[in-house]
Design a protein around this motif. Structure first.
Motif, mmCIF file in Angstrom:
data_model
loop_
_atom_site.group_PDB
_atom_site.id
_atom_site.type_symbol
_atom_site.label_atom_id
_atom_site.label_comp_id
_atom_site.label_asym_id
_atom_site.label_seq_id
_atom_site.Cartn_x
_atom_site.Cartn_y
_atom_site.Cartn_z
ATOM 1 N N SER A 7 0.103 -0.837 -9.756
ATOM 2 C CA SER A 7 1.044 -0.868 -10.979
ATOM 3 C C SER A 7 1.932 -2.202 -10.374
ATOM 4 C CB SER A 7 1.896 0.281 -10.974
ATOM 5 O OG SER A 7 3.000 0.242 -9.620
ATOM 6 N N PHE A 8 2.405 -2.789 -11.358
ATOM 7 C CA PHE A 8 3.217 -4.139 -11.272
ATOM 8 C C PHE A 8 4.525 -4.148 -11.543
ATOM 9 C CE2 PHE A 8 -1.178 -5.250 -11.146
ATOM 10 C CZ PHE A 8 -1.478 -6.094 -10.170
ATOM 11 N N PHE A 9 5.320 -4.634 -10.850
ATOM 12 C CA PHE A 9 6.828 -4.657 -11.240
ATOM 13 C C PHE A 9 7.106 -6.336 -11.162
ATOM 14 C CE2 PHE A 9 6.806 -0.403 -9.479
ATOM 15 C CZ PHE A 9 7.679 0.100 -10.186
ATOM 16 N N LYS A 51 6.657 -11.065 -8.313
ATOM 17 C CA LYS A 51 5.833 -9.877 -8.774
ATOM 18 C C LYS A 51 5.510 -9.044 -7.399
ATOM 19 C CE LYS A 51 2.356 -10.395 -11.479
ATOM 20 N NZ LYS A 51 1.219 -11.289 -12.058
ATOM 21 N N ILE A 52 5.483 -7.634 -7.592
ATOM 22 C CA ILE A 52 5.177 -6.658 -6.781
ATOM 23 C C ILE A 52 4.230 -5.866 -6.990
ATOM 24 C CG2 ILE A 52 5.841 -4.771 -5.060
ATOM 25 C CD1 ILE A 52 7.231 -7.282 -4.393
ATOM 26 N N GLU A 53 3.127 -5.907 -6.420
ATOM 27 C CA GLU A 53 2.024 -4.892 -6.658
ATOM 28 C C GLU A 53 1.787 -3.745 -5.849
ATOM 29 O OE1 GLU A 53 -1.931 -6.647 -5.782
ATOM 30 O OE2 GLU A 53 -3.031 -5.205 -7.172
ATOM 31 N N LEU A 54 1.810 -2.548 -6.480
ATOM 32 C CA LEU A 54 1.875 -1.306 -5.410
ATOM 33 C C LEU A 54 0.328 -0.747 -5.701
ATOM 34 C CD1 LEU A 54 5.035 0.896 -6.593
ATOM 35 C CD2 LEU A 54 4.729 -0.833 -4.779
ATOM 36 N N LEU A 55 -0.429 -0.295 -4.657
ATOM 37 C CA LEU A 55 -1.654 0.076 -4.497
ATOM 38 C C LEU A 55 -1.991 1.312 -3.831
ATOM 39 C CD1 LEU A 55 -1.701 -3.482 -3.061
ATOM 40 C CD2 LEU A 55 -4.127 -3.329 -4.440
ATOM 41 N N GLN A 56 -2.429 2.167 -4.553
ATOM 42 C CA GLN A 56 -2.918 3.632 -4.099
ATOM 43 C C GLN A 56 -4.313 3.620 -4.116
ATOM 44 O OE1 GLN A 56 -1.342 7.139 -6.122
ATOM 45 N NE2 GLN A 56 -3.621 7.602 -5.794
ATOM 46 N N ALA A 57 -5.073 4.209 -2.989
ATOM 47 C CA ALA A 57 -6.320 4.421 -3.103
ATOM 48 C C ALA A 57 -6.703 5.444 -3.923
ATOM 49 C CB ALA A 57 -6.925 4.889 -1.731
ATOM 50 N N THR A 58 -7.874 5.438 -4.757
ATOM 51 C CA THR A 58 -8.433 6.421 -5.501
ATOM 52 C C THR A 58 -9.580 7.138 -4.848
ATOM 53 O OG1 THR A 58 -9.700 4.790 -6.935
ATOM 54 C CG2 THR A 58 -7.683 5.449 -7.755
ATOM 55 N N ASP A 59 -10.281 6.294 -3.791
ATOM 56 C CA ASP A 59 -11.234 7.230 -3.033
ATOM 57 C C ASP A 59 -11.097 6.815 -1.754
ATOM 58 O OD1 ASP A 59 -13.579 5.394 -2.134
ATOM 59 O OD2 ASP A 59 -13.138 4.689 -4.107
ATOM 60 N N ALA A 76 1.056 -1.244 0.077
ATOM 61 C CA ALA A 76 0.072 -0.224 -0.082
ATOM 62 C C ALA A 76 0.758 1.190 -0.106
ATOM 63 C CB ALA A 76 -0.756 0.029 1.312
ATOM 64 N N VAL A 77 0.573 2.099 -0.882
ATOM 65 C CA VAL A 77 1.423 3.548 -0.850
ATOM 66 C C VAL A 77 0.438 4.604 -1.004
ATOM 67 C CG1 VAL A 77 3.144 2.181 -2.399
ATOM 68 C CG2 VAL A 77 1.513 3.464 -3.796
#
Ligand code: ZN
Length: 134
Positions: A43-45, A51-59, A10-11
């Motif tokens: 986003s995925f790396f 694999k690493i998934e970054l997640l940012q809240a949009t609401d 989570a970012v």
């Protein structure tokens, strides 16, 4: 379960974190995807086979927004690849695990997903995912 499919982080600011993680891994992310149903931008790396998934809240109501509010940025979940997500949900429910999603739903990166409740897995948020056949 077959293997760890990815680790979710989570970012607060995915653009900043994309830069940070591309410096860390020495390569760019390979995909950005909005998952509207979860209120997140991902986003995925790739790092070797992992694999690493970054997640940012949009609401503000997004689970990621609530997570960051409570715990700050950091590791959010571990996702495991399964061959048949419905059978796996049934098996885990019988074993006494509490599912957040009793039915699989569409997630990022061409996957059907379901989360287990962290209170039944020692505080670790576990995601099951099955590749959607094209
Ligand atoms: Zn995930």
């Amino acid at each position: 379960m077959r293997k760890i499919e990815h680790i979710g982080i989570a970012v607060k600011d995915i653009d900043q974190s994309n830069e940070l993680f591309s410096s860390l891994f020495g390569k760019e992310h390979y995909k950005i995807e909005d998952v509207e149903s979860e209120g997140v931008k991902t986003s995925f790396f790739k790092c070797g086979p992992n694999k690493i998934e970054l997640l940012q809240a949009t609401d503000k109501e997004s689970p990621i927004a609530k997570f960051i509010e409570k715990k700050g940025e950091g590791i959010h979940h571990i996702a495991f690849a399964v061959n048949d997500i419905e059978t796996e949900i049934e098996r885990l429910t019988k074993e006494g695990f509490e599912m957040i999603h009793k039915e699989p739903k569409k997630g990022a990166d061409n996957k059907m997903i379901a989360f287990l409740h962290p209170k039944s897995t020692n505080g670790v948020l576990v995601e099951l995912c099955q590749e959607i056949e094209k």
